[in-house]
Write a protein that holds these residues in place. Structure first.
Motif, PDB file in Angstrom:
ATOM      1  N   LYS A  59      -0.857   1.245   4.644  1.00  0.00           N
ATOM      2  CA  LYS A  59      -2.475   1.630   4.518  1.00  0.00           C
ATOM      3  C   LYS A  59      -2.888   2.780   5.486  1.00  0.00           C
ATOM      4  N   TRP A  74       0.840  -1.172   0.134  1.00  0.00           N
ATOM      5  CA  TRP A  74       0.003   0.046  -0.025  1.00  0.00           C
ATOM      6  C   TRP A  74       0.786   1.218  -0.234  1.00  0.00           C
ATOM      7  N   ASN A 106      -8.126   8.022   0.084  1.00  0.00           N
ATOM      8  CA  ASN A 106      -7.724   6.823  -0.441  1.00  0.00           C
ATOM      9  C   ASN A 106      -6.403   6.181  -0.975  1.00  0.00           C
ATOM     10  N   GLU A 116      -8.901  11.698  -4.763  1.00  0.00           N
ATOM     11  CA  GLU A 116      -8.571  10.521  -5.494  1.00  0.00           C
ATOM     12  C   GLU A 116      -7.477  10.684  -6.419  1.00  0.00           C
ATOM     13  N   LEU A 117      -6.539   9.647  -6.493  1.00  0.00           N
ATOM     14  CA  LEU A 117      -5.062   9.627  -7.205  1.00  0.00           C
ATOM     15  C   LEU A 117      -5.317  10.155  -8.467  1.00  0.00           C
ATOM     16  N   GLU A 118      -6.152   9.762  -9.086  1.00  0.00           N
ATOM     17  CA  GLU A 118      -6.168   9.969 -10.490  1.00  0.00           C
ATOM     18  C   GLU A 118      -6.193  11.591 -10.851  1.00  0.00           C
ATOM     19  N   THR A 172      -2.086   4.287 -12.417  1.00  0.00           N
ATOM     20  CA  THR A 172      -2.714   5.693 -12.680  1.00  0.00           C
ATOM     21  C   THR A 172      -1.561   6.515 -13.222  1.00  0.00           C
ATOM     22  N   VAL A 229      -3.491   3.586  -2.040  1.00  0.00           N
ATOM     23  CA  VAL A 229      -3.803   2.700  -3.088  1.00  0.00           C
ATOM     24  C   VAL A 229      -2.358   1.685  -3.151  1.00  0.00           C
ATOM     25  N   THR A 230      -2.659   0.424  -3.632  1.00  0.00           N
ATOM     26  CA  THR A 230      -1.464  -0.568  -3.854  1.00  0.00           C
ATOM     27  C   THR A 230      -0.692   0.170  -5.070  1.00  0.00           C
ATOM     28  N   GLU A 242      -1.693   0.065  -8.432  1.00  0.00           N
ATOM     29  CA  GLU A 242      -2.757   0.942  -8.992  1.00  0.00           C
ATOM     30  C   GLU A 242      -2.100   1.986  -8.931  1.00  0.00           C
ATOM     31  N   PHE A 243      -1.221   2.389  -8.337  1.00  0.00           N
ATOM     32  CA  PHE A 243      -0.222   3.663  -8.309  1.00  0.00           C
ATOM     33  C   PHE A 243       0.263   3.633  -9.745  1.00  0.00           C
TER      34      PHE A 243
END
Ligand SMILES: NC(=O)c1ccc[n+]([C@@H]2O[C@H](COP(=O)([O-])OP(=O)(O)OC[C@H]3O[C@@H](n4cnc5c(N)ncnc54)[C@H](OP(=O)(O)O)[C@@H]3O)[C@@H](O)[C@H]2O)c1
Length: 321
Positions: free
Chosen positions: A281, A201, A233, A298-300, A243, A235-236, A239-240
């Motif tokens: 996390k 995470w 939020n 949110e990361l995005e 993105t 992320v793993t 996912e990072f």
């Protein structure tokens, strides 16, 4: 509003100072403590430089006397090979600097109202999928030990009636410094990849929110103790990676398919590779419960904004040179 920022010339310091300026405008009296006389001259005109190495000796009490807030961000970079000498510098620039700063509070006729002292989510160590809040116990390893000692020194200021907030920063995402400056170019070249299994995470925060949460803590007088400075939020790593590849316009599937074995980082950084491989996390329980609203939850969106800012900075540099 008189604010003193130790280590304020750096990445986070300048972002926090800009947020202070946007909030208090001409009411703001900002002092930046830096070790470097030559760089002090490059600060914006509304930031008064004060040249001192807080890790070497106690600053004069006049620096902090009657200040509304002191923000301590000083610290040698942890992204380097952790030799014995480097570990000593990493420790002294945090633990001794905070001890000396708090000693100057003791000597001041009127200590500051609040001390916001940097710490890091490294406090929690490597914790797999466990959800971590400010109440979670510390973890293990060098960084966790440093964070615990750093926070202990800061908390001593509360004996003097100073409100203390230890800001446990996650990975701060912003243009012009920190993690993004090291990693984004690799992704722009199309060479991004997850680290190991990618299941670890990552607790991140956009720099606007990192600065916003520091100001939130200054304004909310009931806040004290540890504050996780992270987005809600996490992320793993996989996912990072996905993105970030998308944010810079590169194929995400390739980046998440490829993986860099952790030993590569251990070859380069030794024990210091744990910064890239540890799983944390972390949740911003205190900030949310005291009403902080995230600009970038949110990361995005956070990464797309950072990429946009980075491109804008590059274009501005190209036009001036
Ligand atoms: N950025 C992140 O993602 C992140 C995450 C977690 C925690 N943090 C912590 O937050 C703090 C600020 O981070 P940042 O990203 O703004 O770092 P930065 O840009 O490197 O700024 C840190 C400042 O600390 C001072 N400093 C550096 N080495 C020092 C030493 N050996 N002795 C005394 N002072 C020293 C420097 O000030 P002068 O050269 O002007 O004296 C520097 O401007 C650091 O303590 C960092 O560990 C940051």
């Amino acid at each position: 509003m008189r604010i003193v920022v130790v280590g304020g010339r750096g990445f986070l310091g300048q972002a926090i100072l800009r947020s202070c300026f946007n909030t208090w405008g001409r009411e703001l009296q900002a002092t930046v403590v830096t070790r470097r006389r030559e760089r002090a001259e490059l600060l914006p005109v509304w930031q008064r430089p004060f040249v001192w190495d807080v890790s070497e000796s106690v600053p004069p009490p006049s620096l902090v006397n009657g200040a509304d807030a002191v923000i301590n961000l000083a610290g040698e970079s942890v992204v380097q090979r952790w030799t014995q000498a480097a570990k000593q510098r990493i420790r002294d620039s945090r633990v001794l600097a905070t001890r000396n700063l708090v000693e100057s509070f003791r000597q001041a006729a009127q200590p500051p109202k609040i001390l916001i002292n940097a710490s890091a989510t490294g406090y929690y160590g490597d914790r797999g999928d466990e959800e971590l809040t400010e109440e979670s116990p510390p973890g293990q390893g060098f960084l966790s030990e440093i964070c615990q000692l750093w926070e202990e020194e800061a908390m001593r200021a509360s004996e003097l009636g100073v409100r203390v907030v230890c800001a446990r920063f996650g990975i701060v995402l912003g243009a012009g410094g920190g993690f993004v400056e090291r990693v984004m170019p690799i992704f722009e070249w199309g060479l991004g990849a997850k680290i190991g299994s990618g299941k670890q995470w990552i607790s991140w925060v956009h720099i606007s929110d990192a600065a916003g949460m520091v100001l939130h803590a200054i304004k909310k007088e009931q806040m004290k103790g540890a504050m996780n400075v992270v987005a809600p939020n996490p992320v793993t790593n996989k996912e990072f990676t996905r993105t970030l590849a998308m944010a810079v316009g590169k194929p995400a599937f390739l980046a998440t398919l490829l993986s860099v074995p952790p030993f590569i980082f251990r070859l380069q950084l030794g024990e210091g590779a744990s910064i890239l491989t540890a799983s944390q996390k972390v949740l911003p329980k205190l900030a949310l419960s005291t009403g902080y609203t995230f600009a970038f939850p949110e990361l995005e969106l956070a990464l797309r904004e950072v990429y946009f800012q980075r491109r804008a900075m590059e274009k501005a540099l190209a036009t001036t040179s």
